[in-house]
Structures are given as C-alpha cells and as structure tokens.
Design a protein around this motif. Structure first.
Motif, PDB file in Angstrom:
ATOM      1  N   ILE A   1       0.795  -1.170   0.115  1.00  0.00           N
ATOM      2  CA  ILE A   1       0.201   0.017  -0.063  1.00  0.00           C
ATOM      3  C   ILE A   1       0.758   1.062  -0.007  1.00  0.00           C
ATOM      4  O   ILE A   1       1.972   1.091   0.853  1.00  0.00           O
ATOM      5  N   MET A   2       0.524   2.275  -0.810  1.00  0.00           N
ATOM      6  CA  MET A   2       1.488   3.120  -1.188  1.00  0.00           C
ATOM      7  C   MET A   2       0.469   4.607  -1.202  1.00  0.00           C
ATOM      8  O   MET A   2      -0.892   4.570  -1.037  1.00  0.00           O
ATOM      9  N   ILE A   3       1.087   5.684  -0.695  1.00  0.00           N
ATOM     10  CA  ILE A   3       0.347   7.162  -0.842  1.00  0.00           C
ATOM     11  C   ILE A   3       1.208   7.762  -1.678  1.00  0.00           C
ATOM     12  O   ILE A   3       2.333   7.771  -2.062  1.00  0.00           O
ATOM     13  N   GLY A   4       0.373   8.831  -2.386  1.00  0.00           N
ATOM     14  CA  GLY A   4       1.394   9.768  -3.316  1.00  0.00           C
ATOM     15  C   GLY A   4       0.458  10.781  -3.705  1.00  0.00           C
ATOM     16  O   GLY A   4      -0.577  10.898  -3.197  1.00  0.00           O
ATOM     17  N   ASP A   5       0.811  11.544  -4.448  1.00  0.00           N
ATOM     18  CA  ASP A   5       0.029  12.865  -5.272  1.00  0.00           C
ATOM     19  C   ASP A   5      -0.581  12.282  -6.244  1.00  0.00           C
ATOM     20  O   ASP A   5      -0.439  11.267  -6.868  1.00  0.00           O
ATOM     21  N   TYR A   6      -1.604  13.052  -6.921  1.00  0.00           N
ATOM     22  CA  TYR A   6      -2.579  12.609  -7.759  1.00  0.00           C
ATOM     23  C   TYR A   6      -1.848  12.062  -9.365  1.00  0.00           C
ATOM     24  O   TYR A   6      -2.236  11.533 -10.125  1.00  0.00           O
ATOM     25  N   THR A   7      -0.872  12.796  -9.374  1.00  0.00           N
ATOM     26  CA  THR A   7       0.042  12.694 -10.457  1.00  0.00           C
ATOM     27  C   THR A   7       0.880  11.435 -10.409  1.00  0.00           C
ATOM     28  O   THR A   7       1.771  11.095 -11.466  1.00  0.00           O
ATOM     29  N   LEU A   8       1.441  11.136  -9.246  1.00  0.00           N
ATOM     30  CA  LEU A   8       1.918   9.741  -8.821  1.00  0.00           C
ATOM     31  C   LEU A   8       3.595  10.246  -9.093  1.00  0.00           C
ATOM     32  O   LEU A   8       4.422   9.432  -9.209  1.00  0.00           O
ATOM     33  N   THR A   9       3.732  11.833  -9.206  1.00  0.00           N
ATOM     34  CA  THR A   9       4.952  12.340  -9.341  1.00  0.00           C
ATOM     35  C   THR A   9       5.724  11.908  -7.754  1.00  0.00           C
ATOM     36  O   THR A   9       6.981  11.362  -7.940  1.00  0.00           O
ATOM     37  N   TYR A  10       5.068  11.769  -6.827  1.00  0.00           N
ATOM     38  CA  TYR A  10       5.470  11.392  -5.540  1.00  0.00           C
ATOM     39  C   TYR A  10       4.729  10.388  -4.820  1.00  0.00           C
ATOM     40  O   TYR A  10       3.636  10.227  -5.043  1.00  0.00           O
ATOM     41  N   LYS A  11       5.451   9.227  -4.342  1.00  0.00           N
ATOM     42  CA  LYS A  11       4.942   8.024  -3.941  1.00  0.00           C
ATOM     43  C   LYS A  11       5.920   7.493  -2.634  1.00  0.00           C
ATOM     44  O   LYS A  11       7.006   7.649  -2.583  1.00  0.00           O
ATOM     45  N   LYS A  12       5.138   7.090  -1.950  1.00  0.00           N
ATOM     46  CA  LYS A  12       5.760   6.332  -0.620  1.00  0.00           C
ATOM     47  C   LYS A  12       5.189   5.153  -0.185  1.00  0.00           C
ATOM     48  O   LYS A  12       3.909   5.198  -0.097  1.00  0.00           O
ATOM     49  N   THR A  13       5.660   4.175   0.007  1.00  0.00           N
ATOM     50  CA  THR A  13       5.203   2.929   0.692  1.00  0.00           C
ATOM     51  C   THR A  13       4.853   2.890   1.959  1.00  0.00           C
ATOM     52  O   THR A  13       5.730   3.344   2.813  1.00  0.00           O
ATOM     53  N   VAL A  14       3.606   2.710   2.487  1.00  0.00           N
ATOM     54  CA  VAL A  14       3.370   2.806   4.134  1.00  0.00           C
ATOM     55  C   VAL A  14       2.950   1.370   4.434  1.00  0.00           C
ATOM     56  O   VAL A  14       3.115   1.292   5.941  1.00  0.00           O
ATOM     57  N   VAL A  15       2.707   0.454   3.628  1.00  0.00           N
ATOM     58  CA  VAL A  15       2.552  -1.082   4.203  1.00  0.00           C
ATOM     59  C   VAL A  15       3.137  -1.985   3.142  1.00  0.00           C
ATOM     60  O   VAL A  15       2.922  -1.854   1.916  1.00  0.00           O
ATOM     61  N   THR A  16       3.963  -2.871   3.579  1.00  0.00           N
ATOM     62  CA  THR A  16       4.640  -3.855   2.853  1.00  0.00           C
ATOM     63  C   THR A  16       4.705  -5.150   3.405  1.00  0.00           C
ATOM     64  O   THR A  16       4.821  -5.208   4.731  1.00  0.00           O
ATOM     65  N   GLY A  17       5.009  -6.040   2.734  1.00  0.00           N
ATOM     66  CA  GLY A  17       5.128  -7.674   3.280  1.00  0.00           C
ATOM     67  C   GLY A  17       3.858  -8.203   3.218  1.00  0.00           C
ATOM     68  O   GLY A  17       2.723  -7.889   3.853  1.00  0.00           O
ATOM     69  N   GLY A  18       3.866  -9.325   2.289  1.00  0.00           N
ATOM     70  CA  GLY A  18       2.468 -10.182   2.246  1.00  0.00           C
ATOM     71  C   GLY A  18       1.434  -9.379   1.362  1.00  0.00           C
ATOM     72  O   GLY A  18       1.860  -8.498   0.315  1.00  0.00           O
ATOM     73  N   LEU A  19       0.098  -9.685   1.560  1.00  0.00           N
ATOM     74  CA  LEU A  19      -0.972  -9.183   0.622  1.00  0.00           C
ATOM     75  C   LEU A  19      -1.702  -8.479   1.314  1.00  0.00           C
ATOM     76  O   LEU A  19      -2.423  -8.507   2.281  1.00  0.00           O
ATOM     77  N   ASN A  20      -1.651  -6.981   0.880  1.00  0.00           N
ATOM     78  CA  ASN A  20      -2.442  -5.963   1.645  1.00  0.00           C
ATOM     79  C   ASN A  20      -3.054  -5.113   0.577  1.00  0.00           C
ATOM     80  O   ASN A  20      -2.652  -4.372  -0.493  1.00  0.00           O
ATOM     81  N   ILE A  21      -4.395  -5.110   0.562  1.00  0.00           N
ATOM     82  CA  ILE A  21      -5.165  -4.506  -0.393  1.00  0.00           C
ATOM     83  C   ILE A  21      -6.386  -3.789  -0.054  1.00  0.00           C
ATOM     84  O   ILE A  21      -6.718  -3.586   1.033  1.00  0.00           O
TER      85      ILE A  21
END
Length: 422
Positions: A175-195
């Motif tokens: 799971i990631m957060i970013g701005d609406y253009t996806l210029t900025y992206k950052k992972t906030v949840v990783t490992g396994g299946l998160n949807i």
C-alpha cells in the motif's frame, strides 16, 4: 488596475457558471486567462524548480481554469518581467519561480504573480516543505493559491494524498500514498498481501485496509504516521471497507461470515456491526447515498453484476442501472453515481470497461470514458472530479474533470494498481 481585475473576474464567472444537479458536462468555449510560468534566471535551484514548473503547468491544465502560454520569457526573481513582449504575445499573467534550501533541510518555493496588463505584482507567496522529495506538493499548493486568488472553482483536492494498493507478485501487494500525478510515491504498508486501502479520516492520517497476513482476512486500521494499528474485524472469504461516511463514524464493509459476501454497517464509536444485505449470492462494494440513509452496491442477484440501492433499515432493493449486463464497480457523491460497465465492441474497437454517470434524481446516462479498462471510480470531496484506475497496456491513475469535459492519465511505473482512494 481595478478594471483589469474586474475583466478577469468576469472571465472566471462566465466560464465557471454553476452546473445543474446531475453534472451536465458542457464543453467550455470561453476565453481563459493566459498564464506563463517561468523559472527565475538568478536561482541556483534550477533542476527542482523545473520539475515544480512542470507540476504547476500540469495543475493549471487539469484545472481547466487557465490557458497556458507556450512562449519563453525569463527574468530575475526581483525584477519586473518583459511586460511589452508578454503583452504582445497575448499573455495576461506571468508567474516567476525561485527557491531556497535551509540548513535544516527545509525547501521553500517562492512565487511572484504579475498582471501583465496592469504592469503590477499582484500576488507573492512562499511555500515550504521539510522534504525536498515532496516538491510536487509545493507545485500543487502554488496552483491552488493562484486559483483561489481569482476565486475560480476550488481545486483544493490537488494537494490531497491518494492511497493505493499495488501488486508486486503472487501473494504480494503493498500500500502506497502519493499525489494524484504519482510524481511522489511512498510505501506505507509492505510484506504479504495488503489490498483495498481506504482513508479513515479527512486529515488523511489513518487508513483502513485488508490484510491477508493473519489466519483470516483481516480489516486493519493504521495510523500511517505513528504506525499504531487496530484490528476492526476478520472474516472468511472477501473482506473490504468500501466507504467511510463524512465524519468517519460509519463504515460500509463487505464481509463473508457465512461464505457469501454481504454488506455490513460498522459504527466506529460503538463497534456495532449491522448486516444490511441478505442475499445468497454476491453483494459487494457498498457506498452511502442520500445522506447515509441508503446504500448503492454491486450484486449478481439478476445473474450478472449490476448496480442496486437499498435503505439502511430496509430490505427493499431497487435496481438502478439498466445498461449492459456487467456493471462491476460503483461510487457515489450525494445523488450522483458513477459505475464501471463492460461494453460490447463499439466504434472504438474491442471490449472496454467504461465509466458512466447517472443520478438518483434523473433518468440521464452519460458515458465518461471511451477505451481501455476503467474501474474503481472515486469522487472528490466536492463531487466535481473523478479519480479511477485505467488499464490500457499499463496501469494509470485517471482524472476526469466532470464540469469541463476533460480527462487525464498518470501512469504508474512498475507494478499494477489494485484499488485506490483519495
């Protein structure tokens, strides 16, 4: 100078007249203020400023409120630009950019907006971030500020985070957060299946998401800043939070406690869970409508996925869509509803999942997309902009400006977007 501002105000009030209740899409033909965005000749922050410049230009283009000048003109930050040349080229507004870095890591964007016809500086503002890598949000803030200065319809949604899940491989999704253009992206949840991420609050500090890293599918609430977690519920089979009401006190959750997915109302204050739909087949993807008194959702109760509505405290179900026989995702804003529909081959070729707009108050039906696979639509908080996932070769965020007949896509490099919210 007053006459110049009066003229510009009239341009905006003419172009941005209020649309009707079911978001009638009208192509705007009126003249827009022409603006030129430039990087100051005496700045040392050229590389990042050029990225910010592009971001501001993109924001103005997406807004539908400005016409972008394509000529080149530069000036030192504290000097008046070449007014005569700009005027001869039909430029109404000149935005000059500069920036500075602080020793503590802060990065400040400095902006000056000139009214070319009035030969005057009309707006000067600075915007600061503690992380230079988040420069795109400085661009969004600058565009929003100038848009607000002219009292054009709000584009405040541009500085909101989007949250999305991306597939990384079999049994793996981050799971990631970013701005609406996806210029900025950052992972906030990783490992396994998160949807199925969903914002839990207006401040965008917490999210709900479904984790498959427990014994059963589990709905988790996560504070993305302090990393605190709360387990909301678990269920066999499908589990997802599909909607959160305006004050964050009520959730619509698809859960499968008896093997078949149904829609439940979860009240965050009391932790009470109430089953809304009771059908032996599939009921999923509920969204609040009509002041949280009813829900709109997807069900296969007619043999294939379609869009239905039901009162929170009622068992009566109403079919809302009579288009196509495969309508697989839906979103709502007040009385307006957008759904994704599988269309047969048409003049554009191939089979597509297109987005359609309807209203609970009228019989209108408007197609919003024409090609590719367009799914999981989400309204902005003001209901005037639509976010969705577009798959056409690659995976992209799609933006539709409902009042302006304009659409844009922003591709994700690497991975495939599974679901999204803002």
């Amino acid at each position: 100078m007053f006459r110049i501002f009066l003229l510009i105000s009239l341009l905006f009030s003419t172009v941005f007249a209020e649309v009707d209740a079911n978001l009638e899409i009208v192509k705007k033909a009126n003249a827009l203020p022409k603006i030129l965005v430039s990087v100051a000749t005496d700045t040392s922050e050229v590389e990042t400023l050029n990225k910010i410049k592009k971001g501001i230009i993109d924001d103005f283009g997406v807004s539908g409120h400005f016409d972008m000048a394509t000529i080149s003109s530069q000036a030192p930050y504290d000097s008046i630009p070449d007014i005569l040349t700009l005027s001869n080229q039909g430029v109404n507004l000149f935005l000059n950019l500069s920036a500075k870095k602080e020793s503590n890591g802060n990065y400040t964007l400095m902006t000056k907006l000139y009214d070319v016809n009035a030969r005057a500086l009309v707006l000067e503002k600075n915007f600061t971030t503690t992380q230079e890598e988040r420069f795109i949000f400085l661009a969004h803030k600058a565009a929003i500020s100038i848009n607000d200065f002219f009292k054009a319809p709000s584009i405040a949604w541009m500085e909101k985070f989007v949250v999305f899940s991306t597939y990384k491989g079999p049994g793996k999704a981050d799971i990631m957060i970013g701005d609406y253009t996806l210029t900025y992206k950052k992972t906030v949840v990783t490992g396994g299946l998160n949807i199925f991420p969903k914002w839990a609050d207006k401040e965008q500090k917490t999210i709900y998401y479904t984790s498959y890293n427990y014994k059963k599918p589990t709905l988790v609430k996560l504070n993305i800043y302090n990393r605190s977690k709360e387990i909301i519920m678990e269920s066999d089979g499908m589990l997802a939070c599909s909607d959160v009401n305006a004050d964050g006190t009520k959730l619509l959750v698809t859960a499968s406690p008896t093997g078949q997915p149904d829609i439940f109302l979860y009240e965050t204050r009391t932790k009470k869970k109430t089953q809304i739909t009771r059908y032996s087949g599939i009921d999923v993807g509920g969204h609040f409508i009509d002041g949280d008194s009813r829900i709109v959702f997807v069900s296969d109760r007619l043999g294939s996925p379609n869009i239905f509505a039901q009162g929170i405290n009622s068992t009566a179900v109403e079919r809302l869509v009579f288009h196509s026989n495969n309508n697989s995702s839906v979103t709502s804003h007040e009385s307006n509803i957008v759904f994704s529909s599988k269309d047969a081959q048409n003049e554009f070729g191939g089979k597509n999942f297109n987005l359609y707009l309807i209203s609970t108050k009228t019989d209108s039906l408007k197609r919003l997309t024409s090609s590719g696979i367009n799914q999981f639509p989400k309204f902005s908080t003001d209901g005037e902009t639509l976010l969705y996932i577009k798959t056409e070769g690659n995976s992209s965020i799609g933006i539709i400006r409902l009042n302006y007949n304009k659409s844009f896509t922003f591709p994700l490099s690497g991975g495939r977007i599974q679901s999204i919210d803002w």
